[in-house]
Design a protein around this motif. Structure first.
Motif, PDB file in Angstrom:
ATOM      1  N   SER A 374       0.810  -1.275   0.162  1.00  9.84           N
ATOM      2  CA  SER A 374       0.133  -0.151   0.009  1.00  9.84           C
ATOM      3  C   SER A 374       0.739   1.233   0.011  1.00  9.84           C
ATOM      4  O   SER A 374       0.605   2.129  -0.789  1.00  9.84           O
ATOM      5  CB  SER A 374      -1.086  -0.017   1.355  1.00  9.84           C
ATOM      6  OG  SER A 374      -1.620   1.224   1.403  1.00  9.84           O
ATOM      7  N   ARG A 375       1.985   1.435   0.926  1.00  7.54           N
ATOM      8  CA  ARG A 375       2.667   2.479   0.992  1.00  7.54           C
ATOM      9  C   ARG A 375       3.566   2.771  -0.684  1.00  7.54           C
ATOM     10  O   ARG A 375       3.629   3.746  -0.994  1.00  7.54           O
ATOM     11  CB  ARG A 375       3.812   2.353   2.125  1.00  7.54           C
ATOM     12  CG  ARG A 375       3.278   2.439   3.454  1.00  7.54           C
ATOM     13  CD  ARG A 375       4.373   2.758   4.464  1.00  7.54           C
ATOM     14  NE  ARG A 375       5.256   1.505   4.441  1.00  7.54           N
ATOM     15  CZ  ARG A 375       5.158   0.695   5.366  1.00  7.54           C
ATOM     16  NH1 ARG A 375       3.810   0.460   6.170  1.00  7.54           N
ATOM     17  NH2 ARG A 375       6.057  -0.311   5.340  1.00  7.54           N
ATOM     18  N   ALA A 376       4.101   1.410  -1.010  1.00 11.22           N
ATOM     19  CA  ALA A 376       4.635   1.580  -2.356  1.00 11.22           C
ATOM     20  C   ALA A 376       3.798   2.055  -3.546  1.00 11.22           C
ATOM     21  O   ALA A 376       4.176   3.091  -4.187  1.00 11.22           O
ATOM     22  CB  ALA A 376       5.158   0.220  -2.802  1.00 11.22           C
ATOM     23  N   LEU A 377       2.443   1.790  -3.430  1.00 10.87           N
ATOM     24  CA  LEU A 377       1.515   2.138  -4.455  1.00 10.87           C
ATOM     25  C   LEU A 377       1.185   3.786  -4.287  1.00 10.87           C
ATOM     26  O   LEU A 377       1.109   4.531  -5.380  1.00 10.87           O
ATOM     27  CB  LEU A 377       0.315   1.167  -4.636  1.00 10.87           C
ATOM     28  CG  LEU A 377       0.457  -0.138  -4.838  1.00 10.87           C
ATOM     29  CD1 LEU A 377      -0.757  -0.834  -4.781  1.00 10.87           C
ATOM     30  CD2 LEU A 377       0.811  -0.235  -6.428  1.00 10.87           C
ATOM     31  N   ALA A 381       2.024   6.437  -6.835  1.00  9.75           N
ATOM     32  CA  ALA A 381       0.901   7.631  -7.336  1.00  9.75           C
ATOM     33  C   ALA A 381       1.359   8.876  -7.321  1.00  9.75           C
ATOM     34  O   ALA A 381       1.295   9.746  -8.150  1.00  9.75           O
ATOM     35  CB  ALA A 381      -0.357   7.152  -6.610  1.00  9.75           C
ATOM     36  N   GLU A 382       1.995   9.400  -6.025  1.00 10.41           N
ATOM     37  CA  GLU A 382       2.474  10.727  -5.841  1.00 10.41           C
ATOM     38  C   GLU A 382       3.494  10.983  -6.766  1.00 10.41           C
ATOM     39  O   GLU A 382       3.546  12.096  -7.317  1.00 10.41           O
ATOM     40  CB  GLU A 382       3.004  10.536  -4.416  1.00 10.41           C
ATOM     41  CG  GLU A 382       1.923  10.588  -3.423  1.00 10.41           C
ATOM     42  CD  GLU A 382       2.465  10.545  -1.939  1.00 10.41           C
ATOM     43  OE1 GLU A 382       3.773  10.775  -1.749  1.00 10.41           O
ATOM     44  OE2 GLU A 382       1.700  10.455  -0.954  1.00 10.41           O
ATOM     45  N   ALA A 383       4.284  10.130  -7.082  1.00 11.85           N
ATOM     46  CA  ALA A 383       5.369  10.210  -8.257  1.00 11.85           C
ATOM     47  C   ALA A 383       4.718  10.870  -9.614  1.00 11.85           C
ATOM     48  O   ALA A 383       5.514  11.610 -10.324  1.00 11.85           O
ATOM     49  CB  ALA A 383       6.459   9.306  -8.302  1.00 11.85           C
ATOM     50  N   GLN A 384       3.463  10.208  -9.886  1.00  9.78           N
ATOM     51  CA  GLN A 384       2.847  10.480 -11.170  1.00  9.78           C
ATOM     52  C   GLN A 384       2.201  11.815 -11.054  1.00  9.78           C
ATOM     53  O   GLN A 384       1.837  12.238 -12.285  1.00  9.78           O
ATOM     54  CB  GLN A 384       2.177   9.411 -11.654  1.00  9.78           C
ATOM     55  CG  GLN A 384       2.911   8.099 -11.768  1.00  9.78           C
ATOM     56  CD  GLN A 384       1.906   6.884 -12.061  1.00  9.78           C
ATOM     57  OE1 GLN A 384       0.903   7.007 -12.062  1.00  9.78           O
ATOM     58  NE2 GLN A 384       2.549   5.739 -12.147  1.00  9.78           N
ATOM     59  N   VAL A 385       2.168  12.532  -9.966  1.00  8.99           N
ATOM     60  CA  VAL A 385       1.221  13.686 -10.017  1.00  8.99           C
ATOM     61  C   VAL A 385       2.321  14.818 -10.537  1.00  8.99           C
ATOM     62  O   VAL A 385       3.263  14.890  -9.894  1.00  8.99           O
ATOM     63  CB  VAL A 385       0.549  13.996  -8.703  1.00  8.99           C
ATOM     64  CG1 VAL A 385      -0.094  15.463  -8.684  1.00  8.99           C
ATOM     65  CG2 VAL A 385      -0.403  12.758  -8.310  1.00  8.99           C
TER      66      VAL A 385
END
Length: 387
Positions: A374-377, A381-385
Motif C-alpha cells: 500500500s505504501r509503495a503504491l 501514485a504521488e510520483a506521477q502527479v
C-alpha cells in the motif's frame, strides 16, 4: 509499482547447513510466502547458496557469512522487507551474527519481520542487548513458542510479541514408498520404531555423550524385545549419523537397528513417519513430523523448545535426557505403547491446533505485506502527479 508487481523479500535464517529441521522451516516459510505474494522475488541468505538454490530453484540464494557490510548493503538495497527466521537462531554467541545483517538492513530503513523465530538460551550481555535493540525496531515480532516470548520479555523487549508455532507445521508430506525402506535394509512386515539422536553442541552442552548413548541404546533394546520391532535411526543432520552409530554400539540387539542413509527432503521425511509404529527422539523437527503424521511419539528433551512442544501437544515432558535414569524412562516408553490408541484423538486435536497457530504467522505476514504494498503504491501514485 503496478498492482501485479511482486515485492522483493529477503529471508535470513539458519539455512544451507543441511539440517533437515532448518530446511523444513525454510520449506514451510517459502510455501507461505508464495501463497501470500505469488509474484514475489525472494532472496534467501544462506550458509550454502548452491545447496539452497538446488533445493529451492524458484528463489535466489546469496551468502551472508563472511560478507562485508558494503556487499550486504548492496543486496539489502533491493529488498522491500527482511524476514528473520524462523527457527532457533537468537541464542548466546549466535544471535549477534544474524543481527549484524539485520542492523545493516535497518540502517537502510528496511522493515523487519520475525517469522516464528526461536529465542534462547539468552544470557550473554552482548547478544541480549543486540536482540533487545534490534527487535525493538521490528514491524512485527512473532515467535514459535511461549519460552521464546519469555526470553524476549526477560531481555527487556517491550514490543507486542505474537506466539504462533514452528513453520514446519505448514508442511505437506510427500510419499515415502515402502520400497525405499527395503533399499535402506529395513525388512517388511515388522513393527518399526523411529529413533532420533543429536550431537551435544551448543544447543545441548550438558549432554554426556557416553551416558546418553547408553540410555538411548537401552530404549532401543527395550523396544526390540517389548514389541518385536526394528529400530530405524533418522539423522536430521549429518553428524547425527555418527551418534546413531554410537548408540547402536551399545545395543545388545544392534542387528535389529538400521540408520537411514539416503538424502531425503523434509517433506519425504514427513512422509516416512507414517511407516513408524512409534517414534522416540531428541530432535525437535523429528518429533513435529511424528506428531503431524499421527505416529505415537515420546520426546527426549534436552532444551526448552522440546519441553514446550511436549507441553503444547499434551505428551509427557520428562526431566531431560541428560538427567534421566533407565527405569522411569523405559516405563514411560512402555506406557506410551500401551496407551497409544487412547492418546491418539487428543494428540491429533492438539496437532491441528498447532497447525492453526502456525498459519497465524501467515496472517501477521499478510498484514505486513499489504502495508508495504500500500505504501509503495501510494508513493508511485504521488510520483506521477505533476508538480
Amino acid at each position: 509499482m503496478t498492482d501485479d508487481a511482486g515485492l522483493t523479500i529477503g529471508v535470513l535464517g539458519s539455512y544451507g547447513g543441511r539440517n533437515l529441521g532448518d530446511e523444513a522451516i525454510l520449506t514451510g516459510l517459502l510455501s507461505d510466502l508464495r501463497h501470500l505474494e505469488p509474484n514475489a522475488r525472494i532472496i534467501v541468505f544462506s550458509r550454502n547458496p548452491a545447496h539452497t538454490a538446488l533445493a529451492h530453484p524458484d528463489v535466489e540464494a546469496v551468502p551472508w557469512e563472511g560478507v562485508s557490510r558494503a556487499d550486504s548493503s548492496l543486496i539489502l538495497a533491493d529488498l522491500d522487507l527482511l524476514i528473520l527466521g524462523g527457527g532457533g537462531i537468537l541464542y548466546n554467541r549466535e544471535a549477534r551474527r544474524y543481527l549484524r545483517v539485520v542492523r545493516v538492513a535497518q540502517e537502510r530503513g528496511l522493515p523487519l519481520l520475525t517469522y516464528a523465530v526461536g529465542v534462547g538460551p539468552l544470557s550473554d550481555g552482548v547478544d541480549t542487548g543486540m536482540v533487545r535493540e534490534t527487535l525493538a525496531g521490528a514491524t512485527e515480532v512473532t515467535v514459535r513458542d511461549q519460552e521464546s516470548r519469555m526470553v524476549l520479555e526477560e531481555a527487556g523487549l517491550l514490543n507486542p510479541i505474537t506466539v504462533t508455532a514452528d513453520p514446519a507445521f505448514l508442511l505437506e508430506p510427500e510419499d515415502f514408498p515402502a520400497s525405499w525402506l527395503r533399499e535402506e535394509g529395513v525388512p517388511s512386515g515388522k513393527r518399526l520404531v523411529g529413533l532420533s539422536v543429536r550431537e551435544p553442541g551448543r544447543a545441548a552442552e550438558r549432554l554426556d555423550i557416553d551416558g546418553y548413548h547408553r540410555l538411548l541404546a537401552q530404549i532401543g533394546d527395550f523396544l526390540v524385545h517389548r514389541i518385536d520391532a526394528y529400530v530405524l535411526f533418522v539423522p536430521m543432520e549429518r553428524d547425527d549419523i555418527r551418534h546413531s552409530h554410537g548408540v547402536m554400539s551399545h545395543m545388545t540387539a544392534a542387528e535389529r537397528g538400521r540408520i537411514l542413509h539416503g538424502d531425503y527432503t523434509p517433506r519425504q521425511v514427513l512422509g516416512l513417519m507414517r511407516h513408524f509404529d512409534l517414534a522416540v527422539g531428541m530432535r525437535l523437527h523429528f518429533l513435529i513430523f511424528a506428531a503431524m503424521a499421527g505416529t505415537p511419539f515420546l520426546p527426549l528433551p534436552y532444551a526448552g523448545k522440546v519441553f514446550d512442544l511436549a507441553q503444547r501437544l499434551g505428551v509427557p515432558a520428562l526431566r531431560g535426557v541428560e538427567r534421566e535414569v533407565e527405569g522411569p524412562l523405559l516405563a514411560e516408553v512402555d506406557r506410551l505403547w500401551d496407551e497409544r490408541d487412547s492418546r491418539a484423538e487428543q494428540t491429533a486435536q492438539l496437532v491441528a491446533k498447532a497447525c492453526d497457530q502456525a498459519r497465524a504467522t501467515s496472517q501477521v505476514t499478510r498484514g505486513v505485506l499489504e502495508s508495504i504494498r500500500s505504501r509503495a503504491l501510494s508513493r508511485a501514485a504521488e510520483a506521477q502527479v505533476p508538480h
